[in-house]
Design an enzyme around this catalytic site. Structure first.
Site, mmCIF file in Angstrom:
data_model
loop_
_atom_site.group_PDB
_atom_site.id
_atom_site.type_symbol
_atom_site.label_atom_id
_atom_site.label_comp_id
_atom_site.label_asym_id
_atom_site.label_seq_id
_atom_site.Cartn_x
_atom_site.Cartn_y
_atom_site.Cartn_z
ATOM 1 N N LYS A 53 -18.995 -57.172 -129.133
ATOM 2 C CA LYS A 53 -17.560 -57.496 -129.093
ATOM 3 C C LYS A 53 -17.159 -57.961 -127.683
ATOM 4 O O LYS A 53 -16.450 -58.948 -127.526
ATOM 5 C CB LYS A 53 -16.724 -56.273 -129.525
ATOM 6 C CG LYS A 53 -16.859 -55.992 -131.018
ATOM 7 C CD LYS A 53 -16.270 -54.654 -131.452
ATOM 8 C CE LYS A 53 -16.623 -54.380 -132.908
ATOM 9 N NZ LYS A 53 -16.129 -53.103 -133.428
ATOM 10 N N GLN A 97 -13.825 -47.637 -131.001
ATOM 11 C CA GLN A 97 -14.998 -47.746 -131.870
ATOM 12 C C GLN A 97 -15.203 -46.456 -132.652
ATOM 13 O O GLN A 97 -15.169 -45.358 -132.084
ATOM 14 C CB GLN A 97 -16.250 -48.084 -131.025
ATOM 15 C CG GLN A 97 -17.480 -48.423 -131.838
ATOM 16 C CD GLN A 97 -17.354 -49.690 -132.673
ATOM 17 O OE1 GLN A 97 -16.599 -50.608 -132.331
ATOM 18 N NE2 GLN A 97 -18.083 -49.759 -133.767
ATOM 19 N N ASP A 120 -7.722 -54.028 -134.813
ATOM 20 C CA ASP A 120 -8.671 -53.619 -135.858
ATOM 21 C C ASP A 120 -7.982 -53.566 -137.226
ATOM 22 O O ASP A 120 -8.646 -53.546 -138.262
ATOM 23 C CB ASP A 120 -9.214 -52.209 -135.542
ATOM 24 C CG ASP A 120 -10.682 -52.200 -135.186
ATOM 25 O OD1 ASP A 120 -11.394 -53.149 -135.570
ATOM 26 O OD2 ASP A 120 -11.132 -51.238 -134.538
HETATM 27 N N1 GUN Z 1 -17.091 -48.808 -136.807
HETATM 28 C C1 GUN Z 1 -17.673 -49.530 -137.773
HETATM 29 N N2 GUN Z 1 -16.995 -50.679 -137.989
HETATM 30 C C2 GUN Z 1 -15.962 -50.665 -137.137
HETATM 31 C C3 GUN Z 1 -14.901 -51.589 -136.875
HETATM 32 O O1 GUN Z 1 -14.768 -52.641 -137.483
HETATM 33 N N3 GUN Z 1 -14.033 -51.216 -135.897
HETATM 34 C C4 GUN Z 1 -14.144 -50.047 -135.238
HETATM 35 N N4 GUN Z 1 -13.238 -49.755 -134.323
HETATM 36 N N5 GUN Z 1 -15.106 -49.184 -135.449
HETATM 37 C C5 GUN Z 1 -16.020 -49.492 -136.388
#
Ligand code: GUN
Length: 286
Positions: A53, A97, A120
């Site tokens: 990311k 995350q 998100d």
């Molecule tokens: N953990 C697994 N997929 C995601 C996601 O798309 N965003 C976040 N913040 N955590 C995750």
């Protein structure tokens, strides 16, 4: 019939070109888009996701801040960091995350993020906006799947879409987005007794369960669109999705590969949401 491949990597690259110019325009107008990523602990998969990311931000001209905290951080401390980032003028998006350590209430943490910075799309305000048809940030993985359907010009209206999986991150928002486009939607999950009864009737299958090669050719209607959100390891340790790609591609009309399908699109939609947030912030401050 051999399915046409929906190349998520190529589509992501194309969209990231547009994102780069939007980021440049915002920067020139005095507000470089900014994303803050919070990583708690040292989960190896999370470290890889977060690194990807941050890298995608760097490549497109989005300012990114990675804040890493130890597994032992308290919920109160984490909430204080979020409050600081909510108030930070150079931050348009905040991503925590998941998963978080067990002693931290993930719901509480997500609800602490300002809905205006919830790139998100996990906040109840974002989920409620999706449910009721209001504008708001859409969760990145299902939004990426919708972009893939759009890229092939697939007419969703009136089609039967079967979503396998009911998570808050993928299954539920995916079903709502397909419904918003007037599909007839069925949600299947671990308690569905006869999965193939539903998948055999589907024009669109979205598999998001995390079970390697669960969807086999005999479960797919000829010509169907098959979108694979899964990210698993097969018996030889090779990366694979929830769909048995080699057999299903002989039956389906379109199919997404793993890797190179939904994965790159998820990150791209995070960038799209961050840009959108920055555009709102710039406008509001003008
Ligand atoms: N953990 C697994 N997929 C995601 C996601 O798309 N965003 C976040 N913040 N955590 C995750």
């Amino acid at each position: 019939m051999t399915a046409q491949i929906i190349d998520g990597k190529a589509l992501a690259q194309q969209l990231r070109g547009q994102i780069t110019s939007q980021a440049q325009q915002l920067t020139q107008a005095g507000h470089q888009p900014g994303l803050a990523v919070i990583l708690v602990g040292d989960n190896p998969a999370s470290q890889v996701y977060v690194a990807n990311k941050v890298k995608a931000c760097e490549q497109t001209g989005i300012h990114s801040v990675l804040e890493r905290y130890p597994q032992t951080i308290t919920e109160t401390e984490l909430l204080q960091h979020i409050a600081r980032l909510n108030a930070a003028a150079d931050i348009d998006g905040i991503l925590v995350q998941l998963p978080l350590p067990k002693h931290i209430d993930a719901h509480k943490v997500i609800e602490a993020i300002s809905p205006q910075k919830d790139v998100d799309g996990f906040h109840v305000a974002s989920a409620g906006a999706l449910l009721t048809g209001l504008t708001g940030f859409r969760p990145c993985t299902p939004a990426g799947c919708m972009e893939m359907l759009k890229s092939i010009g697939y007419p969703i209206k009136g089609k039967h879409a079967v979503v396998i999986g009911r998570s808050n991150i993928v299954g539920k928002p995916m079903a709502l987005m397909l419904l918003e486009k007037s599909a007839t939607v069925t949600i299947c999950h671990s308690a569905t007794p006869d999965l193939s009864h539903f998948t055999k009737d589907a024009d669109i299958i979205v598999a998001a369960v995390g079970k390697a090669k669960l969807i086999t050719a005999d479960m797919v209607k000829p010509g169907a669109v098959v979108i694979d959100v899964g990210m698993n390891r097969d018996e030889t340790g090779k990366l694979c999705g929830d769909v048995d790609y080699d057999s299903v591609k002989e039956v389906a009309g379109w199919i997404t590969p793993v890797p190179g399908g939904v994965g790159p699109m998820t990150i791209t939609m995070l960038l799209v949401n961050t840009i959108e947030s920055a555009q709102h912030r710039l406008k509001a401050n003008q």
